[in-house]
Design a protein around this motif. Structure first.
Motif, PDB file in Angstrom:
ATOM      1  N   GLU A 117       6.285  10.376  -2.463  1.00 10.48           N
ATOM      2  CA  GLU A 117       6.332  11.118  -3.739  1.00 10.48           C
ATOM      3  C   GLU A 117       6.146  10.166  -4.921  1.00 10.48           C
ATOM      4  OE1 GLU A 117      10.160  13.089  -4.021  1.00 10.48           O
ATOM      5  OE2 GLU A 117       9.709  14.135  -2.146  1.00 10.48           O
ATOM      6  N   ALA A 118       6.869   9.053  -4.878  1.00 12.31           N
ATOM      7  CA  ALA A 118       6.836   8.116  -6.003  1.00 12.31           C
ATOM      8  C   ALA A 118       5.446   7.521  -6.200  1.00 12.31           C
ATOM      9  CB  ALA A 118       7.861   7.003  -5.794  1.00 12.31           C
ATOM     10  N   MET A 119       4.773   7.209  -5.104  1.00 18.49           N
ATOM     11  CA  MET A 119       3.457   6.580  -5.256  1.00 18.49           C
ATOM     12  C   MET A 119       2.382   7.571  -5.644  1.00 18.49           C
ATOM     13  SD  MET A 119       3.098   3.378  -2.719  1.00 18.49           S
ATOM     14  CE  MET A 119       3.927   4.017  -1.313  1.00 18.49           C
ATOM     15  N   LYS A 120       2.553   8.823  -5.213  1.00 21.77           N
ATOM     16  CA  LYS A 120       1.503   9.801  -5.476  1.00 21.77           C
ATOM     17  C   LYS A 120       1.723  10.598  -6.757  1.00 21.77           C
ATOM     18  CE  LYS A 120      -0.343   9.871  -0.915  1.00 21.77           C
ATOM     19  NZ  LYS A 120      -0.619  10.564   0.341  1.00 21.77           N
ATOM     20  N   SER A 121       2.894  10.409  -7.388  1.00 20.93           N
ATOM     21  CA  SER A 121       3.153  11.166  -8.617  1.00 20.93           C
ATOM     22  C   SER A 121       2.344  10.552  -9.750  1.00 20.93           C
ATOM     23  CB  SER A 121       4.637  11.107  -8.969  1.00 20.93           C
ATOM     24  OG  SER A 121       4.983   9.795  -9.312  1.00 20.93           O
ATOM     25  N   LYS A 122       2.101  11.336 -10.774  1.00 22.00           N
ATOM     26  CA  LYS A 122       1.350  10.831 -11.940  1.00 22.00           C
ATOM     27  C   LYS A 122       2.152   9.678 -12.551  1.00 22.00           C
ATOM     28  CE  LYS A 122      -1.861  14.124 -13.903  1.00 22.00           C
ATOM     29  NZ  LYS A 122      -2.457  14.279 -12.597  1.00 22.00           N
ATOM     30  N   GLU A 180       6.961   3.360 -10.313  1.00 20.97           N
ATOM     31  CA  GLU A 180       7.069   2.004  -9.793  1.00 20.97           C
ATOM     32  C   GLU A 180       8.505   1.610  -9.491  1.00 20.97           C
ATOM     33  OE1 GLU A 180       5.641  -1.616 -11.962  1.00 20.97           O
ATOM     34  OE2 GLU A 180       3.739  -0.640 -11.516  1.00 20.97           O
ATOM     35  N   LYS A 181       9.396   2.049 -10.372  1.00 24.27           N
ATOM     36  CA  LYS A 181      10.793   1.655 -10.243  1.00 24.27           C
ATOM     37  C   LYS A 181      11.365   2.075  -8.884  1.00 24.27           C
ATOM     38  CE  LYS A 181      14.975   2.134 -12.805  1.00 24.27           C
ATOM     39  NZ  LYS A 181      15.782   2.846 -13.708  1.00 24.27           N
ATOM     40  N   ILE A 182      11.020   3.287  -8.467  1.00 24.46           N
ATOM     41  CA  ILE A 182      11.533   3.806  -7.187  1.00 24.46           C
ATOM     42  C   ILE A 182      10.917   3.034  -6.027  1.00 24.46           C
ATOM     43  CG2 ILE A 182      11.609   5.844  -5.668  1.00 24.46           C
ATOM     44  CD1 ILE A 182      11.597   7.569  -8.231  1.00 24.46           C
ATOM     45  N   VAL A 183       9.603   2.810  -6.101  1.00 23.06           N
ATOM     46  CA  VAL A 183       8.897   2.076  -5.042  1.00 23.06           C
ATOM     47  C   VAL A 183       9.501   0.676  -4.889  1.00 23.06           C
ATOM     48  CG1 VAL A 183       6.655   1.143  -4.329  1.00 23.06           C
ATOM     49  CG2 VAL A 183       6.772   3.398  -5.432  1.00 23.06           C
ATOM     50  N   THR A 184       9.657  -0.016  -6.021  1.00 23.82           N
ATOM     51  CA  THR A 184      10.241  -1.359  -5.994  1.00 23.82           C
ATOM     52  C   THR A 184      11.629  -1.328  -5.391  1.00 23.82           C
ATOM     53  OG1 THR A 184       8.990  -2.050  -7.960  1.00 23.82           O
ATOM     54  CG2 THR A 184      11.001  -3.290  -7.465  1.00 23.82           C
ATOM     55  N   ARG A 185      12.460  -0.406  -5.876  1.00 21.69           N
ATOM     56  CA  ARG A 185      13.855  -0.369  -5.417  1.00 21.69           C
ATOM     57  C   ARG A 185      13.952  -0.140  -3.911  1.00 21.69           C
ATOM     58  NH1 ARG A 185      15.977   3.235  -8.823  1.00 21.69           N
ATOM     59  NH2 ARG A 185      15.590   4.986  -7.443  1.00 21.69           N
ATOM     60  N   ILE A 186      13.174   0.799  -3.385  1.00 22.96           N
ATOM     61  CA  ILE A 186      13.289   1.091  -1.951  1.00 22.96           C
ATOM     62  C   ILE A 186      12.778  -0.089  -1.124  1.00 22.96           C
ATOM     63  CG2 ILE A 186      12.524   2.592  -0.060  1.00 22.96           C
ATOM     64  CD1 ILE A 186      12.524   4.922  -2.103  1.00 22.96           C
ATOM     65  N   ILE A 187      11.632  -0.624  -1.493  1.00 24.17           N
ATOM     66  CA  ILE A 187      11.065  -1.709  -0.679  1.00 24.17           C
ATOM     67  C   ILE A 187      11.920  -2.970  -0.747  1.00 24.17           C
ATOM     68  CG2 ILE A 187       9.047  -3.249  -0.434  1.00 24.17           C
ATOM     69  CD1 ILE A 187       7.289  -0.747  -0.815  1.00 24.17           C
ATOM     70  N   VAL A 188      12.401  -3.320  -1.942  1.00 17.39           N
ATOM     71  CA  VAL A 188      13.245  -4.519  -2.062  1.00 17.39           C
ATOM     72  C   VAL A 188      14.591  -4.308  -1.364  1.00 17.39           C
ATOM     73  CG1 VAL A 188      14.508  -6.011  -3.686  1.00 17.39           C
ATOM     74  CG2 VAL A 188      12.135  -5.384  -4.165  1.00 17.39           C
ATOM     75  N   SER A 189      15.195  -3.144  -1.547  1.00 15.70           N
ATOM     76  CA  SER A 189      16.553  -2.961  -1.013  1.00 15.70           C
ATOM     77  C   SER A 189      16.569  -2.709   0.497  1.00 15.70           C
ATOM     78  CB  SER A 189      17.279  -1.815  -1.730  1.00 15.70           C
ATOM     79  OG  SER A 189      16.686  -0.573  -1.417  1.00 15.70           O
ATOM     80  N   GLU A 220       8.234   5.990  10.221  1.00 16.56           N
ATOM     81  CA  GLU A 220       8.423   7.401   9.819  1.00 16.56           C
ATOM     82  C   GLU A 220       7.305   7.812   8.859  1.00 16.56           C
ATOM     83  OE1 GLU A 220      10.387   9.708  10.813  1.00 16.56           O
ATOM     84  OE2 GLU A 220      12.016   8.648  11.826  1.00 16.56           O
ATOM     85  N   TYR A 221       6.911   6.875   8.014  1.00 17.60           N
ATOM     86  CA  TYR A 221       5.874   7.162   7.018  1.00 17.60           C
ATOM     87  C   TYR A 221       4.569   7.535   7.723  1.00 17.60           C
ATOM     88  CZ  TYR A 221       3.398   6.979   2.588  1.00 17.60           C
ATOM     89  OH  TYR A 221       2.685   7.329   1.470  1.00 17.60           O
ATOM     90  N   LYS A 222       4.206   6.709   8.709  1.00 13.73           N
ATOM     91  CA  LYS A 222       2.940   6.932   9.410  1.00 13.73           C
ATOM     92  C   LYS A 222       2.969   8.253  10.180  1.00 13.73           C
ATOM     93  CE  LYS A 222      -0.562   4.794  12.185  1.00 13.73           C
ATOM     94  NZ  LYS A 222      -0.920   3.795  13.176  1.00 13.73           N
ATOM     95  N   THR A 223       4.089   8.512  10.853  1.00 12.77           N
ATOM     96  CA  THR A 223       4.222   9.749  11.624  1.00 12.77           C
ATOM     97  C   THR A 223       4.079  10.974  10.726  1.00 12.77           C
ATOM     98  OG1 THR A 223       5.794   8.572  13.019  1.00 12.77           O
ATOM     99  CG2 THR A 223       5.769  10.948  13.260  1.00 12.77           C
ATOM    100  N   ASN A 224       4.672  10.886   9.524  1.00 12.10           N
ATOM    101  CA  ASN A 224       4.694  12.061   8.655  1.00 12.10           C
ATOM    102  C   ASN A 224       3.484  12.246   7.776  1.00 12.10           C
ATOM    103  OD1 ASN A 224       7.210  13.887   8.384  1.00 12.10           O
ATOM    104  ND2 ASN A 224       7.829  11.907   9.220  1.00 12.10           N
ATOM    105  N   PHE A 225       2.892  11.145   7.339  1.00 11.24           N
ATOM    106  CA  PHE A 225       1.815  11.267   6.358  1.00 11.24           C
ATOM    107  C   PHE A 225       0.460  10.886   6.922  1.00 11.24           C
ATOM    108  CE2 PHE A 225       5.777  10.582   3.944  1.00 11.24           C
ATOM    109  CZ  PHE A 225       5.841  11.836   3.361  1.00 11.24           C
ATOM    110  N   GLN A 263       1.409   0.810   4.144  1.00 10.59           N
ATOM    111  CA  GLN A 263       0.604  -0.281   3.592  1.00 10.59           C
ATOM    112  C   GLN A 263      -0.688   0.249   2.965  1.00 10.59           C
ATOM    113  OE1 GLN A 263       2.229  -0.245   6.441  1.00 10.59           O
ATOM    114  NE2 GLN A 263       3.028  -2.264   6.997  1.00 10.59           N
ATOM    115  N   ARG A 264      -1.328   1.191   3.653  1.00  5.08           N
ATOM    116  CA  ARG A 264      -2.565   1.792   3.148  1.00  5.08           C
ATOM    117  C   ARG A 264      -2.297   2.516   1.815  1.00  5.08           C
ATOM    118  NH1 ARG A 264      -7.252   1.118   2.828  1.00  5.08           N
ATOM    119  NH2 ARG A 264      -6.991  -0.001   4.776  1.00  5.08           N
ATOM    120  N   THR A 265      -1.193   3.273   1.765  1.00  3.05           N
ATOM    121  CA  THR A 265      -0.843   3.996   0.531  1.00  3.05           C
ATOM    122  C   THR A 265      -0.567   3.020  -0.611  1.00  3.05           C
ATOM    123  OG1 THR A 265       0.174   5.667   1.961  1.00  3.05           O
ATOM    124  CG2 THR A 265       0.593   5.881  -0.384  1.00  3.05           C
TER     125      THR A 265
END
Length: 337
Positions: free
Chosen positions: A274-279, A283-292, A304-309, A314-316
Motif C-alpha cells: 500500500e505504502a509503495m503504490k499510494s500516490k 516513504e516513512k512507512i516503507v523505511t520504518r518497516i524495512i529498517v525495523s 508473503e509479499y511474493k505469494t500475495n502480490f 525487491q521488484r516493487t
C-alpha cells in the motif's frame, strides 16, 4: 561521545524470545570492524561522498557489527561515526542509515517518541508499532524508551491519546499478555469467542472494555483459535465485526492487532505494498518497516509479499523508489528468493 554511548550503549538482543526470527540481515562472516571503519572513513572523505560503499558495508552487517564498526571508527578518526554519517549524507538515505545505527528496540522506541512529541500525534506510527510488536518486544521497548528519553512510555501514551483508543494502547503497553501454553483450553477459547460476540455484534453499541481485555491479555495462539471459534457465533468474522462496531483510530488499532495475530508478516507485506503504490509513496512507512524488521522477520515478509502480490518486494522497490534510497532498501531486503 554522548551520541555513541547514548545509542550504542546497550545492545538488546533478546527480542521476542518466543518468536523465531527470519532476518534478511545476518552477521557478516570474516567480519573485521577496523577494515570496515577504514572503508567508511574513506567513503565519507571522498569528494562528493562514496554512498555506495557506505550502503554496501552497513546493510550487510548486523546492528551488533555496526556498533563495533562505530567504536573502531571512533578510535581511528577520533570522531563519532554517527555524527560523521549525518554530516556526509542527506535525505532518505541518511534517514535509513541513521536508523541502522540503532538496535531494533532503540529504533522502535525512537519512532514511538517521534510520533508523540511535538504538535499533534502521528497515530499511524503509534498504532503500527504498539499493535504489531510482541509482548516481549514491548517489554524491551518500554525499558529502552525510559533509558533513552528519561520518560515513561505509559505516561507518554496516556498523555497523548484519549478515550477507548488510549485504553487499548495502554493495555498493550502494560504487557499483561499471557505466555503461550502447551495446553489448549477449549473451554476458555469458547468462552472468549462468546464474550467477544456478546460484547459487540450481538448488542447495540459495543462493550469495548471486554474486547480490550481479551485482545491484550490472551496469548497469540489462544486468540487465533478464539477468532476461528468466533465465526460459529457471529455472522461476521473478527475483522468484519471490528469494522462494523468501532470507528477511527480504535478501529485501525483493533484491525492491526487482529491482522498481526493472524499473520504478522502478511500484515507488513500488505502495508509495504500500500505504502509503495499510494500516490506520493509513503516513504516513512516503507523505511520504518524495512529498517525495523530486517533483523527480525523481513525474509518472511518478502516471501508473503511474493505469494500475495505475484512479484517480489525487491521488484516493487525498484519500480517505486530511485537512487541511493532504492539501493539501501535493496541492500536490506537481500537478493530475490
Amino acid at each position: 561521545m554522548a551520541m555513541i554511548s547514548e545509542f550504542l550503549g546497550q545492545l538488546s538482543l533478546n527480542i521476542g524470545s518466543h518468536e523465531p526470527t527470519y532476518p534478511t540481515v545476518v552477521p557478516a562472516v570474516d567480519f573485521d570492524p577496523d577494515r570496515d571503519a577504514a572503508r567508511i572513513e574513506t567513503a565519507i572523505k571522498t569528494k562528493g561522498v562514496d554512498e555506495q560503499t557506505i550502503i554496501d558495508v552497513l546493510t550487510k552487517r548486523t546492528y551488533a557489527q555496526r556498533r563495533d564498526i562505530a567504536f573502531a571508527y571512533e578510535r581511528r578518526a577520533k570522531k563519532d561515526m554517527i555524527s560523521a554519517l549525518k554530516g556526509a549524507l542527506s535525505g532518505s538515505l541518511e534517514t535509513v542509515i541513521l536508523g541502522l545505527m540503532k538496535s531494533t528496540v532503540q529504533y522502535d522506541a525512537s519512532e514511538i517518541r517521534g510520533s508523540i512529541k511535538g504538535l499533534g500525534t502521528d497515530e499511524e506510527t503509534l498504532i503500527e508499532i504498539l499493535c504489531s510488536r510482541s509482548n516481549d518486544e514491548l517489554v524491551e521497548i518500554k525499558k529502552v524508551y525510559k533509558e533513552l528519553f528519561k520518560k515513561d512510555l505509559e505516561k507518554d501514551v496516556a498523555g497523548d491519546t484519549s478515550g477507548n483508543f488510549a485504553k487499548l494502547l495502554l493495555a498493550l503497553v502494560q504487557t499483561k499478555r499471557a505466555e503461550p501454553s502447551a495446553v489448549v483450553d477449549y473451554e476458555k477459547i469458547d468462552e472468549d469467542a462468546r464474550a467477544l460476540y456478546d460484547a459487540g455484534v450481538k448488542i447495540r453499541g459495543t462493550d469495548v472494555a471486554t474486547w480490550v481485555s481479551i485482545m491484550s491479555e490472551r496469548s497469540v495462539p489462544h486468540l487465533q483459535k478464539v477468532f476461528q471459534r468466533y465465526k460459529s457465533y457471529s455472522p461476521y468474522d473478527m475483522q468484519e465485526s471490528i469494522v462494523k462496531e468501532v470507528k477511527g483510530d480504535l478501529q485501525k488499532s483493533f484491525l492491526v492487532l487482529v491482522q498481526c495475530f493472524e499473520n504478522k508478516q502478511l500484515f507488513f507485506a500488505k502495508r509495504l505494498n500500500e505504502a509503495m503504490k499510494s500516490k506520493g509513496a509513503k516513504e516513512k512507512i516503507v523505511t520504518r518497516i524495512i529498517v525495523s524488521r530486517c533483523e527480525v522477520d523481513l525474509k518472511k515478509i518478502c516471501s508473503e509479499y511474493k505469494t500475495n502480490f505475484g512479484q517480489t518486494l525487491q521488484r516493487t522497490v525498484m519500480e517505486h523508489t530511485k537512487g541511493d534510497y532504492q539501493k539501501v532498501l535493496l541492500g536490506l531486503c537481500g537478493p530475490e528468493e
